[in-house]
Design a protein around this motif. Structure first.
Motif, PDB file in Angstrom:
ATOM      1  N   TRP A  21     -67.952  44.695 -26.709  1.00  0.00           N
ATOM      2  CA  TRP A  21     -69.137  45.493 -26.421  1.00  0.00           C
ATOM      3  C   TRP A  21     -70.053  44.667 -25.523  1.00  0.00           C
ATOM      4  N   VAL A  22     -70.747  45.327 -24.618  1.00  0.00           N
ATOM      5  CA  VAL A  22     -71.746  44.660 -23.775  1.00  0.00           C
ATOM      6  C   VAL A  22     -73.119  45.114 -24.224  1.00  0.00           C
ATOM      7  N   TYR A  23     -74.002  44.139 -24.477  1.00  0.00           N
ATOM      8  CA  TYR A  23     -75.365  44.460 -24.928  1.00  0.00           C
ATOM      9  C   TYR A  23     -76.354  44.093 -23.839  1.00  0.00           C
TER      10      TYR A  23
ATOM     11  N   ASN B   3     -62.458  38.890 -34.761  1.00  0.00           N
ATOM     12  CA  ASN B   3     -63.801  39.467 -34.719  1.00  0.00           C
ATOM     13  C   ASN B   3     -64.032  40.244 -33.424  1.00  0.00           C
ATOM     14  N   PRO B   4     -64.753  41.357 -33.490  1.00  0.00           N
ATOM     15  CA  PRO B   4     -65.227  41.991 -32.252  1.00  0.00           C
ATOM     16  C   PRO B   4     -66.128  41.010 -31.497  1.00  0.00           C
ATOM     17  N   VAL B   5     -66.215  41.193 -30.187  1.00  0.00           N
ATOM     18  CA  VAL B   5     -67.017  40.299 -29.348  1.00  0.00           C
ATOM     19  C   VAL B   5     -68.127  41.104 -28.683  1.00  0.00           C
ATOM     20  N   ILE B   6     -69.340  40.593 -28.777  1.00  0.00           N
ATOM     21  CA  ILE B   6     -70.475  41.200 -28.079  1.00  0.00           C
ATOM     22  C   ILE B   6     -70.887  40.263 -26.944  1.00  0.00           C
TER      23      ILE B   6
ATOM     24  N   ALA C  16     -66.449  42.105 -40.822  1.00  0.00           N
ATOM     25  CA  ALA C  16     -67.482  41.379 -41.547  1.00  0.00           C
ATOM     26  C   ALA C  16     -68.379  40.600 -40.597  1.00  0.00           C
ATOM     27  N   LYS C  17     -67.775  40.112 -39.497  1.00  0.00           N
ATOM     28  CA  LYS C  17     -68.526  39.302 -38.536  1.00  0.00           C
ATOM     29  C   LYS C  17     -68.147  39.691 -37.117  1.00  0.00           C
ATOM     30  N   VAL C  18     -69.049  39.372 -36.197  1.00  0.00           N
ATOM     31  CA  VAL C  18     -68.763  39.524 -34.772  1.00  0.00           C
ATOM     32  C   VAL C  18     -68.937  38.161 -34.114  1.00  0.00           C
ATOM     33  N   ASP C  19     -68.332  38.009 -32.949  1.00  0.00           N
ATOM     34  CA  ASP C  19     -68.549  36.829 -32.130  1.00  0.00           C
ATOM     35  C   ASP C  19     -69.453  37.196 -30.963  1.00  0.00           C
ATOM     36  N   VAL C  20     -70.205  36.226 -30.470  1.00  0.00           N
ATOM     37  CA  VAL C  20     -71.182  36.463 -29.411  1.00  0.00           C
ATOM     38  C   VAL C  20     -70.889  35.561 -28.219  1.00  0.00           C
ATOM     39  N   VAL C  21     -70.834  36.161 -27.030  1.00  0.00           N
ATOM     40  CA  VAL C  21     -70.798  35.407 -25.767  1.00  0.00           C
ATOM     41  C   VAL C  21     -72.058  35.809 -25.019  1.00  0.00           C
TER      42      VAL C  21
ATOM     43  N   SER D 154     -80.197  42.720 -33.576  1.00  0.00           N
ATOM     44  CA  SER D 154     -79.749  42.752 -34.970  1.00  0.00           C
ATOM     45  C   SER D 154     -79.219  44.137 -35.337  1.00  0.00           C
ATOM     46  N   SER D 155     -79.922  45.173 -34.918  1.00  0.00           N
ATOM     47  CA  SER D 155     -79.477  46.539 -35.192  1.00  0.00           C
ATOM     48  C   SER D 155     -78.154  46.834 -34.496  1.00  0.00           C
ATOM     49  N   PHE D 156     -78.011  46.337 -33.267  1.00  0.00           N
ATOM     50  CA  PHE D 156     -76.771  46.559 -32.522  1.00  0.00           C
ATOM     51  C   PHE D 156     -75.595  45.877 -33.209  1.00  0.00           C
ATOM     52  N   VAL D 157     -75.805  44.648 -33.670  1.00  0.00           N
ATOM     53  CA  VAL D 157     -74.749  43.943 -34.408  1.00  0.00           C
ATOM     54  C   VAL D 157     -74.327  44.760 -35.623  1.00  0.00           C
TER      55      VAL D 157
END
Length: 278
Positions: free
Chosen positions: A92-94, A62-65, A125-130, A112-115
């Motif tokens: 990606w950094v949010y 998964n991509p990581v935000i 399909a999914k991203v991971d969040v730190v 939510s829009s950024f995801v």
């Protein structure tokens, strides 16, 4: 991290907090504290450097935000993002809207829009969040209240006041109004209506793999156990495994030991902090 505009207030507040004895205890659900006078060595095979196979797996995962906290500009999270990229992750950094000063649910809708944008651009399909500090509340609100359970695979919070912090309450105690008018600070106060709603029911809905990391030396989340989650989350107290490790609130983003926990959580490995990681 609280807003720079109230740094003078925080200087007084943090001094008061650090002078007070902590009420946090190591819960039975956390890893047992080492009994030796020095940090335990990392378990065999738990190296700091990723193998080629681990890097390939991260790149295919998964991509990581990385989600910033209150007043946290994106560049502050550059070192963490760089570490993840070196280990093969697409990152990606949010930065929170208006640096996270405003209403947390509003920030969650923007997140939510950024995801959605990251998923669309990567085909994932999914991203991971730190998520650091307030970023963990923004991300968790999105997951719990905005349908995010279907688009988040793993959630890792770093020093997030899941149940509030009395540092926010102290601003009012000092006679400076309710968090000097900062909405997000008000919402992170212990007993706020926002937190009551967020923490009503299941802390960890859906099939998301939940990890909450905290440190005894957190200057801004007090009591530090308010950074824990219930309902099956993996709660990690850095000093439970590494009793001599000193990690502050911002340090959770930069600390090597904490990074080993993040990497293990993102790859579904058992949590075994490397006490000597830089």
């Amino acid at each position: 991290m609280l807003l720079r505009k109230i740094v003078p207030v925080l200087a007084v507040t943090v001094a008061a907090v650090l002078a007070a004895p902590t009420t946090a205890a190591v819960a039975a659900a956390d890893r047992p504290a080492a009994t030796a006078s020095a940090p335990a060595p990392a378990p065999a095979g738990d190296s700091v450097t990723s193998t080629a196979a681990e890097i390939a797996a991260a790149a295919a995962g998964n991509p990581v935000i990385v989600v910033g906290g209150l007043s946290g500009i994106a560049s502050a999270y550059g070192p963490l993002a760089s570490r993840l990229r070196v280990d093969g992750y697409r990152v990606w950094v949010y930065q929170l809207p208006n640096l996270g000063l405003g209403d947390i649910p509003t920030s969650a809708r923007a997140f939510s829009s950024f995801v959605g944008q990251v998923r669309a651009s990567t085909g994932a399909a999914k991203v991971d969040v730190v998520a650091h500090s307030e970023g963990g509340l923004v991300s968790r609100y999105f997951i719990k209240n905005l349908g995010g359970t279907s688009s988040i695979g793993r959630y890792v919070s770093l020093g997030t006041p899941q149940y509030g912090t009395y540092v926010a309450n102290i601003v009012k105690f000092l006679g400076l109004g309710s968090c000097a008018g900062i909405v997000a600070c008000q919402q992170m106060s212990i007993g706020s209506s926002f937190l009551a709603g967020l923490n009503d029911g299941d802390d960890t809905p859906g099939t998301v793999r939940w990890t909450a990391v905290r440190t005894l030396q957190d200057e801004l989340v007090r009591p530090v156990d308010n950074a824990k989650l219930a309902d099956g989350a993996t709660n990690v107290l850095i000093q439970s495994a590494c009793p001599l490790r000193v990690v502050g609130h911002l340090g959770l983003v930069l600390d090597g030991t904490t990074y080993t926990v993040i990497r293990q959580a993102l790859s579904d490995q058992p949590i075994r902090p490397n006490c000597f990681a830089l």
